[in-house]
Design an enzyme around this catalytic site. Structure first.
Site, PDB file in Angstrom:
ATOM      1  N   LYS A 122       0.862  -1.185   0.000  1.00 50.73           N
ATOM      2  CA  LYS A 122       0.000   0.000   0.000  1.00 50.73           C
ATOM      3  C   LYS A 122       0.894   1.229   0.000  1.00 50.73           C
ATOM      4  O   LYS A 122       1.760   1.379   0.865  1.00 50.73           O
ATOM      5  CB  LYS A 122      -0.902   0.005   1.239  1.00 50.73           C
ATOM      6  CG  LYS A 122      -1.912   1.147   1.235  1.00 50.73           C
ATOM      7  CD  LYS A 122      -2.904   0.994   2.359  1.00 50.73           C
ATOM      8  CE  LYS A 122      -3.922   2.133   2.352  1.00 50.73           C
ATOM      9  NZ  LYS A 122      -4.911   1.994   3.429  1.00 50.73           N
ATOM     10  N   ASP A 269     -16.670  -1.256  -1.008  1.00 56.08           N
ATOM     11  CA  ASP A 269     -15.340  -1.634  -1.526  1.00 56.08           C
ATOM     12  C   ASP A 269     -14.336  -1.841  -0.398  1.00 56.08           C
ATOM     13  O   ASP A 269     -13.219  -2.288  -0.641  1.00 56.08           O
ATOM     14  CB  ASP A 269     -14.821  -0.577  -2.520  1.00 56.08           C
ATOM     15  CG  ASP A 269     -14.770   0.814  -1.913  1.00 56.08           C
ATOM     16  OD1 ASP A 269     -15.836   1.324  -1.523  1.00 56.08           O
ATOM     17  OD2 ASP A 269     -13.675   1.395  -1.812  1.00 56.08           O
ATOM     18  N   ASP A 279      -8.533  -2.177   5.051  1.00 58.92           N
ATOM     19  CA  ASP A 279      -8.475  -0.749   4.711  1.00 58.92           C
ATOM     20  C   ASP A 279      -8.611   0.156   5.924  1.00 58.92           C
ATOM     21  O   ASP A 279      -9.641   0.777   6.150  1.00 58.92           O
ATOM     22  CB  ASP A 279      -9.539  -0.415   3.651  1.00 58.92           C
ATOM     23  CG  ASP A 279      -9.231  -1.085   2.321  1.00 58.92           C
ATOM     24  OD1 ASP A 279      -8.064  -1.467   2.117  1.00 58.92           O
ATOM     25  OD2 ASP A 279     -10.130  -1.248   1.496  1.00 58.92           O
TER      26      ASP A 279
END
Length: 521
Positions: A122, A269, A279
């Protein structure tokens, strides 16, 4: 450094034929091949020996140049092809269309001890899904993600894991509060580890485009590799899959509510089909018990993703997944049956979880009223959630209401805010509570052990994370190392770390990073 590769995803599912890394709509493909941007001067800040070991790497590997190069994005591991996932989603309740991995690049799948993991960077640069963003990440958000995923795991909350945290050596421009004041910050890269990064939005993408061939392909692939125990065929197989995702999602949310975690951006998402937390953006921990609190500045007005609304949002998101899977099932009734059971099952699991937090091994009908009454009291005046529940275990069967109340009063931010009416309500509640624990067969010490196993002493409070970030910004990482070790044993007393068992200090009440954050953090 030797990884045992298994590239099922890119072997069995179609790729975007266009390998030019520019933002665009990607049709009839599951991912786009993309290379990480080579950082100018990468350096390793921290790595998890446990996760390295889980994927088959040693301490020697962690310290190697190969490790630094592969997990900073400087080099591509032999026989792998990094890729970014294509998916869609609902954001803040609105359909957003194609989204995709805007700043995440999947390196490869690996197998170790019969378990499969996907390794993902990430902050390693732009992808075809970056839209107007740069694909990078800053040190502060990377530290928050790196630490939080591990903290959640040790708390017993299903989550992605963290392998490594690197500095890129590059500067990244960010507007921390979206208020027109961008500034350069240190760039960083986290390697995240999960069974896969398939999301609710992965199914929504193909369903929304009426691309039912690829919808079926994705669902069959997911069941085959990640839910192999689902052995049925046809519609039954898809319903079993949806039912399992519903149950694991429910379980995850119960754990969030148990420890006071607020995700902050529960878009479809950002929901994993594995029922794990993914996330870590503008998340936060409840300091004072406030069911209306959200850590996300973008959500400040409507508070859609507030703490108390997380179960409702999980169900809403599951409805969107059901809609996406409907073309494979062609019958709404069995999907509705599964969804209808969610609320009933959640109430049951939530009640059981709260009974455990209160030390009730024997389950009684009147417990629901006692719990509801407690939640109202916790919201009357600022009460630190973690400290309240942790200290509650010191109440004994012999205590009267006043003595019992005194064991938890340190949890109040301003004891003077407790007027006579509220004090009386608290004393009434403790009278009922002491009567209730006297109905338990466990001794005081046995009940304390049981309560301490579900009520953490240490969580990654926002102000603690911010202190760590402030130090790291100056190149000092001793606090990061300290927190990493402390968060491995959140239910233990750990006298050396007692100073972190403390209410949020006044300076942190409204400080950026300690109270609220933006999605781009």
């Amino acid at each position: 450094m030797k990884l045992h590769l298994q590239n099922n995803f890119i072997t069995e599912l179609p790729a975007d034929p266009n390998e030019i890394n520019t933002p665009r709509q990607v049709e009839q493909a599951f991912y786009s091949y993309v290379l990480p941007k080579i950082p100018s001067n990468p350096s390793l800040i921290h790595a998890s020996k446990e996760i390295a070991n889980a994927i088959g790497l040693s301490l020697e590997d962690i310290l190697s140049t190969d490790f630094l190069n592969v997990f900073s994005g400087s080099a591509v591991y032999p026989e792998t092809k990094p890729f970014a996932l294509c998916y869609a989603g609902h954001q803040f309740g609105n359909w957003a269309g194609q989204l995709g991995d805007g700043r995440a690049i999947n390196l490869t799948e690996v197998v170790h001890d019969n378990k499969t993991y996907t390794l993902q960077l990430k902050g390693a640069g732009p992808t075809p899904y970056s839209r107007t963003a740069d694909g990078f990440a800053v040190l502060r958000s990377s530290i928050r993600e790196y630490l939080c995923a591990e903290a959640m795991h040790y708390l017993g909350v299903p989550t992605t894991r963290s392998l490594s945290l690197m500095l890129s050596g590059d500067q990244v421009l960010r507007d921390i509060l979206y208020n027109g004041n961008p500034a350069y910050e240190k760039g960083a890269i986290v390697c995240r580890v999960a069974p896969s990064f398939i999301r609710f939005g992965s199914f929504e993408l193909f369903s929304s485009r009426k691309d039912y061939v690829n919808l079926k392909l994705l669902t069959d692939f997911t069941i085959k590799h990640h839910f192999p125990h689902i052995q049925g065929e046809g519609v039954g197989k898809y319903l079993d899959f949806f039912h399992e995702v519903t149950q694991t999602t429910l379980n995850m949310i119960v754990h969030w509510q148990r420890v006071g975690f607020v995700h902050g951006v529960m878009n479809t998402d950002n929901m994993s089909i594995h029922g794990i937390t993914i996330d870590y953006g503008p998340y936060g921990w409840l300091e004072d018990y406030n069911s209306n609190w959200t850590p996300n500045t973008t959500d400040r007005q409507h508070k859609r993703y507030r703490f108390g609304n997380q179960p409702e949002i999980a169900l809403w998101n599951l409805y969107q997944l059901a809609n996406a899977l409907y073309p494979l099932i062609q019958d709404a009734k069995p999907l509705e049956t599964i969804l209808d059971a969610f609320s009933t099952d959640y109430e049951k699991e939530y009640l059981n979880m709260m009974q455990n937090k209160l030390g009730f091994q024997i389950k009684k009908e009147e417990d629901a009223f006692l719990i509801e009454n407690l939640i109202q009291l916790l919201e009357h005046a600022e009460t630190d959630m973690t400290i309240f529940f942790r200290n509650l275990c010191t109440v004994t069967k012999a205590d009267n209401a006043t003595t019992a109340f005194n064991t938890i009063k340190d949890a109040f931010y301003n004891e003077k805010d407790l007027n006579e009416t509220i004090l009386k309500e608290w004393h009434d509640w403790f009278e009922k509570y002491t009567i209730r624990i006297n109905e338990e067969t466990l001794s005081d010490s046995e009940r304390k052990v049981q309560m301490n196993a579900v009520n953490p002493k240490y969580v990654l409070r926002n102000y603690i994370a911010q202190l760590c970030i402030d130090d790291a910004d100056k190149g000092e990482y001793s606090l990061l190392n300290e927190l990493f070790e402390m968060l491995k044993n959140p239910y233990d007393e750990q006298p050396n770390f007692q100073k972190w068992f403390a209410k949020r200090p006044d300076w942190a009440r409204d400080k950026v990073g300690c109270s609220m954050l933006s999605c781009s953090s």
